[in-house]
Design a protein around this motif. Structure first.
Motif, PDB file in Angstrom:
ATOM      1  N   GLN A  53      69.201 -17.786 -63.812  1.00  0.00           N
ATOM      2  CA  GLN A  53      69.656 -16.316 -63.762  1.00  0.00           C
ATOM      3  C   GLN A  53      68.693 -15.454 -64.141  1.00  0.00           C
ATOM      4  OE1 GLN A  53      72.955 -15.466 -66.439  1.00  0.00           O
ATOM      5  NE2 GLN A  53      73.498 -13.790 -65.203  1.00  0.00           N
ATOM      6  N   ALA A  54      67.865 -15.960 -65.034  1.00  0.00           N
ATOM      7  CA  ALA A  54      66.744 -14.833 -65.394  1.00  0.00           C
ATOM      8  C   ALA A  54      65.632 -14.731 -64.034  1.00  0.00           C
ATOM      9  CB  ALA A  54      66.036 -15.365 -66.660  1.00  0.00           C
ATOM     10  N   VAL A  55      65.425 -15.822 -63.464  1.00  0.00           N
ATOM     11  CA  VAL A  55      64.598 -15.476 -62.300  1.00  0.00           C
ATOM     12  C   VAL A  55      65.393 -14.862 -61.141  1.00  0.00           C
ATOM     13  CG1 VAL A  55      63.334 -16.818 -60.377  1.00  0.00           C
ATOM     14  CG2 VAL A  55      63.265 -17.617 -62.887  1.00  0.00           C
ATOM     15  N   HIS A  56      66.475 -15.185 -61.028  1.00  0.00           N
ATOM     16  CA  HIS A  56      67.066 -14.466 -59.899  1.00  0.00           C
ATOM     17  C   HIS A  56      67.505 -12.860 -59.998  1.00  0.00           C
ATOM     18  CE1 HIS A  56      70.025 -14.137 -56.490  1.00  0.00           C
ATOM     19  NE2 HIS A  56      70.936 -13.433 -57.348  1.00  0.00           N
ATOM     20  N   ARG A  57      67.694 -12.471 -61.312  1.00  0.00           N
ATOM     21  CA  ARG A  57      67.549 -11.053 -61.718  1.00  0.00           C
ATOM     22  C   ARG A  57      66.395 -10.293 -61.155  1.00  0.00           C
ATOM     23  NH1 ARG A  57      70.070  -9.403 -67.301  1.00  0.00           N
ATOM     24  NH2 ARG A  57      70.321  -7.559 -66.046  1.00  0.00           N
ATOM     25  N   VAL A  58      65.286 -10.812 -61.448  1.00  0.00           N
ATOM     26  CA  VAL A  58      64.112 -10.180 -60.915  1.00  0.00           C
ATOM     27  C   VAL A  58      63.659 -10.380 -59.482  1.00  0.00           C
ATOM     28  CG1 VAL A  58      61.579 -10.060 -60.852  1.00  0.00           C
ATOM     29  CG2 VAL A  58      62.963 -10.225 -63.088  1.00  0.00           C
ATOM     30  N   TRP A  59      64.229 -11.347 -58.807  1.00  0.00           N
ATOM     31  CA  TRP A  59      63.930 -11.782 -57.350  1.00  0.00           C
ATOM     32  C   TRP A  59      65.011 -11.012 -56.767  1.00  0.00           C
ATOM     33  CZ3 TRP A  59      60.235 -13.738 -54.778  1.00  0.00           C
ATOM     34  CH2 TRP A  59      60.579 -14.019 -53.162  1.00  0.00           C
TER      35      TRP A  59
END
Length: 102
Positions: A53-59
């Motif tokens: 989720q952390a990665v997805h928020r920026v991506w």
């Protein structure tokens, strides 16, 4: 395909993004430095879902803002044969734009 961003792309994505320092650390490590999500799961003791989720928020910010001029992002529910055609069009458009994900 591994999701990657340059440092400049990452900085543009996080400008004004309301997330914590740990989210930024994880997203930077994965998207810019090429570290695996699993390494953050282990190092920080977080769940796979939390790291993802952390990665997805920026991506997600990058994906929404990285549309070439003259293009538009669409979402549709289609019969399988029409969806196949639209996916081929998307692949062709991506190839015309030097392989950058659109």
């Amino acid at each position: 395909m591994r999701k990657r961003l340059s440092e400049a792309q990452f900085q543009a994505c996080i400008r004004g993004l309301d997330v914590g320092a740990q989210t930024l650390q994880i997203a930077h490590g994965v998207l810019v430095c090429g570290q695996t999500q699993a390494s953050f799961v282990q190092a920080l003791g977080l769940s796979k879902g939390a790291v993802s989720q952390a990665v997805h928020r920026v991506w997600r910010v990058f994906a929404r803002s990285n549309i070439p001029p003259g293009y538009e992002r669409v979402s549709a529910v289609l019969p399988q044969h029409q969806a196949f055609i639209v996916k081929k069009w998307a692949e062709d458009a991506q190839a015309r734009n030097n392989g950058s994900k659109i």
